[in-house]
Design a protein around this motif. Structure first.
Motif, PDB file in Angstrom:
ATOM      1  N   UNK A   1       0.842  -1.200   0.000  1.00  0.00           N
ATOM      2  CA  UNK A   1       0.000   0.000   0.000  1.00  0.00           C
ATOM      3  C   UNK A   1       0.886   1.263   0.000  1.00  0.00           C
ATOM      4  N   UNK A   2       1.916   1.264   0.866  1.00  0.00           N
ATOM      5  CA  UNK A   2       2.787   2.429   0.970  1.00  0.00           C
ATOM      6  C   UNK A   2       3.655   2.621  -0.275  1.00  0.00           C
ATOM      7  N   UNK A   3       4.036   1.488  -0.885  1.00  0.00           N
ATOM      8  CA  UNK A   3       4.891   1.548  -2.069  1.00  0.00           C
ATOM      9  C   UNK A   3       4.188   2.287  -3.210  1.00  0.00           C
ATOM     10  N   UNK A   4       2.866   2.156  -3.243  1.00  0.00           N
ATOM     11  CA  UNK A   4       2.100   2.830  -4.300  1.00  0.00           C
ATOM     12  C   UNK A   4       2.190   4.339  -4.187  1.00  0.00           C
ATOM     13  N   UNK A   5       2.481   4.844  -2.985  1.00  0.00           N
ATOM     14  CA  UNK A   5       2.537   6.297  -2.796  1.00  0.00           C
ATOM     15  C   UNK A   5       3.969   6.815  -2.701  1.00  0.00           C
ATOM     16  N   UNK A   6       4.933   5.871  -2.655  1.00  0.00           N
ATOM     17  CA  UNK A   6       6.307   6.267  -2.328  1.00  0.00           C
ATOM     18  C   UNK A   6       6.937   7.195  -3.368  1.00  0.00           C
TER      19      UNK A   6
ATOM     20  N   UNK B   1       6.206  -7.597  -8.492  1.00  0.00           N
ATOM     21  CA  UNK B   1       4.902  -8.269  -8.577  1.00  0.00           C
ATOM     22  C   UNK B   1       3.778  -7.308  -8.942  1.00  0.00           C
ATOM     23  N   UNK B   2       3.830  -6.099  -8.394  1.00  0.00           N
ATOM     24  CA  UNK B   2       2.749  -5.147  -8.604  1.00  0.00           C
ATOM     25  C   UNK B   2       2.924  -4.334  -9.888  1.00  0.00           C
ATOM     26  N   UNK B   3       4.107  -4.433 -10.496  1.00  0.00           N
ATOM     27  CA  UNK B   3       4.365  -3.633 -11.690  1.00  0.00           C
ATOM     28  C   UNK B   3       4.871  -2.236 -11.364  1.00  0.00           C
ATOM     29  N   UNK B   4       4.902  -1.886 -10.064  1.00  0.00           N
ATOM     30  CA  UNK B   4       5.370  -0.553  -9.670  1.00  0.00           C
ATOM     31  C   UNK B   4       6.834  -0.332 -10.036  1.00  0.00           C
ATOM     32  N   UNK B   5       7.564  -1.433 -10.256  1.00  0.00           N
ATOM     33  CA  UNK B   5       8.980  -1.310 -10.595  1.00  0.00           C
ATOM     34  C   UNK B   5       9.166  -0.514 -11.886  1.00  0.00           C
ATOM     35  N   UNK B   6       8.160  -0.536 -12.779  1.00  0.00           N
ATOM     36  CA  UNK B   6       8.321   0.164 -14.062  1.00  0.00           C
ATOM     37  C   UNK B   6       8.392   1.684 -13.873  1.00  0.00           C
ATOM     38  N   UNK B   7       7.377   2.317 -13.258  1.00  0.00           N
ATOM     39  CA  UNK B   7       7.518   3.764 -13.028  1.00  0.00           C
ATOM     40  C   UNK B   7       8.690   4.112 -12.101  1.00  0.00           C
ATOM     41  N   UNK B   8       8.984   3.253 -11.143  1.00  0.00           N
ATOM     42  CA  UNK B   8      10.122   3.529 -10.249  1.00  0.00           C
ATOM     43  C   UNK B   8      11.423   3.552 -11.058  1.00  0.00           C
ATOM     44  N   UNK B   9      11.584   2.577 -11.950  1.00  0.00           N
ATOM     45  CA  UNK B   9      12.814   2.524 -12.753  1.00  0.00           C
ATOM     46  C   UNK B   9      12.875   3.684 -13.748  1.00  0.00           C
ATOM     47  N   UNK B  10      11.721   4.107 -14.281  1.00  0.00           N
ATOM     48  CA  UNK B  10      11.706   5.280 -15.169  1.00  0.00           C
ATOM     49  C   UNK B  10      12.215   6.508 -14.413  1.00  0.00           C
ATOM     50  N   UNK B  11      11.702   6.672 -13.195  1.00  0.00           N
ATOM     51  CA  UNK B  11      12.153   7.792 -12.359  1.00  0.00           C
ATOM     52  C   UNK B  11      13.668   7.709 -12.120  1.00  0.00           C
ATOM     53  N   UNK B  12      14.121   6.489 -11.848  1.00  0.00           N
ATOM     54  CA  UNK B  12      15.528   6.296 -11.527  1.00  0.00           C
ATOM     55  C   UNK B  12      16.423   6.587 -12.731  1.00  0.00           C
ATOM     56  N   UNK B  13      15.998   6.153 -13.916  1.00  0.00           N
ATOM     57  CA  UNK B  13      16.762   6.425 -15.133  1.00  0.00           C
ATOM     58  C   UNK B  13      16.976   7.922 -15.296  1.00  0.00           C
TER      59      UNK B  13
END
Ligand code: C2E
Ligand code: MG
Ligand code: MG
Ligand code: MG
Length: 278
Positions: free
Chosen positions: A29-34, A83-95
């Motif tokens: 839940x928190x990861x979605x807002x992180x 698992x949630x797919x949140x890694x995609x926007x997180x990695x975009x931000x990181x790039x």
């Protein structure tokens, strides 16, 4: 009685499961807002040329500063993000963040080394990696060969045709690719020459102090494979002078590990480069 203790064990196990699931759910839940709350931070660990004694690269590693739980390890939250797919926007931000940061080290003449970012399998699923990487390079002004993508064997082998096609496009513009945790992924060596890879990263399990001498033959063969395929090699998890000596005797010069430097926040890297550049 034995019957009672059996029952107790079961309920303790039940409680453990419950606690685990509760934490997992609340982290999700928190990861979605992180991202929106700017709770992620990138730390950078040096890759070190042990013969020239200079920093030859950095690996960007994600940290999550959770408002209640403090720093949460990627070992715990990356699987949830995947698992949630949140890694995609997180990695975009990181790039974006990493390219801008590396460009500013260049501009300020603090460092001129490639920075690598870890890729999840998810990054290759929607076909937009090339566009996102190009955009991060264009908007930051960073030259492509100062960006490296770390993939694992399982990413490369899973849906190999598609992954290789996307990596090849990126390689064509100069982006570097390394194969992370090499030797642990049960990849078929028969395909290794078909993946566009600049560097093999020998997994820490082979380098570990207690294991290293018995794994000498494996390490030495990974180094030979890299050399025969014209790839560079980096040893991960180097913590002691004994490991460095053995790796050097086997022909490995670039190393990454706590001995040379831990992952550091940006504000420590200025000083690091002053002390550790040729
Ligand atoms: P990795 O990509 O293999 O990264 C190396 C890990 O080994 C890092 O852990 C690093 O801190 C640790 N390490 C480096 N030198 C030593 C050493 O000498 N001894 C020991 N014991 N450990 C060492 P970290 O930062 O906790 O990351 C763990 C894993 O989480 C990474 O393994 C990577 O698979 C994943 N990860 C981290 N950041 C990201 C990210 O931004 N995206 C993705 N997709 N995965 C990430
Ligand atoms: Mg890595
Ligand atoms: Mg690794
Ligand atoms: Mg790893």
């Amino acid at each position: 009685t034995s019957k009672d203790s059996g029952k107790n064990k079961f309920s303790v196990f039940d409680q453990e499961m419950n606690r685990y699931q509760l934490r997992r759910m609340s982290l999700e839940k928190d990861l979605r807002k992180a991202l929106a709350r700017s709770e992620f931070m990138v730390v950078y660990q040096p890759k070190w040329d042990s013969l020239m004694n200079v920093t030859v690269g950095l690996e960007a590693l994600l940290r999550w500063k959770h408002p209640d739980h403090g720093i949460i390890s990627p070992a715990e939250f990356i699987p949830i993000a995947e698992e949630t797919g949140l890694i995609v926007p997180i990695t975009y931000w990181m790039l974006q963040d990493v390219c801008v940061q590396n460009m500013s080290w260049h501009k300020d003449q603090i460092a001129n080394v490639p920075v690598s970012i870890n890729m999840s399998a998810r990054m290759f699923e929607n076909g937009s990696l090339y566009d996102v990487v190009s955009e991060a390079l264009a908007s930051s002004g960073l030259e492509p060969h100062f960006l490296e993508l770390e993939i694992t064997e399982s990413i490369a082998m899973n849906n190999m045709e598609e992954t290789v096609a996307q990596l090849s496009k990126l390689r064509d513009i100069g982006v570097r690719v390394s194969l992370d945790d090499f030797g642990t992924g049960f990849s078929s060596l028969g395909n290794l020459d078909e993946i566009p890879v600049n560097t093999l990263k020998i997994d820490q399990v082979f380098i570990r102090k207690s294991k290293m001498h018995s794994k000498k033959a494996i390490i030495s063969n990974i180094i030979a494979i890299a050399s025969n395929l014209n790839m560079e090699v980096v040893a991960e998890g180097v913590e002691t002078p004994e490991q460095i000596e053995l790796l050097q005797s086997l022909g490995c010069r670039v190393m990454q590990g706590f001995y040379y430097g831990r992952p550091m926040p940006v504000n420590e890297l200025g000083q690091w480069f002053i002390e550790n550049t040729a």
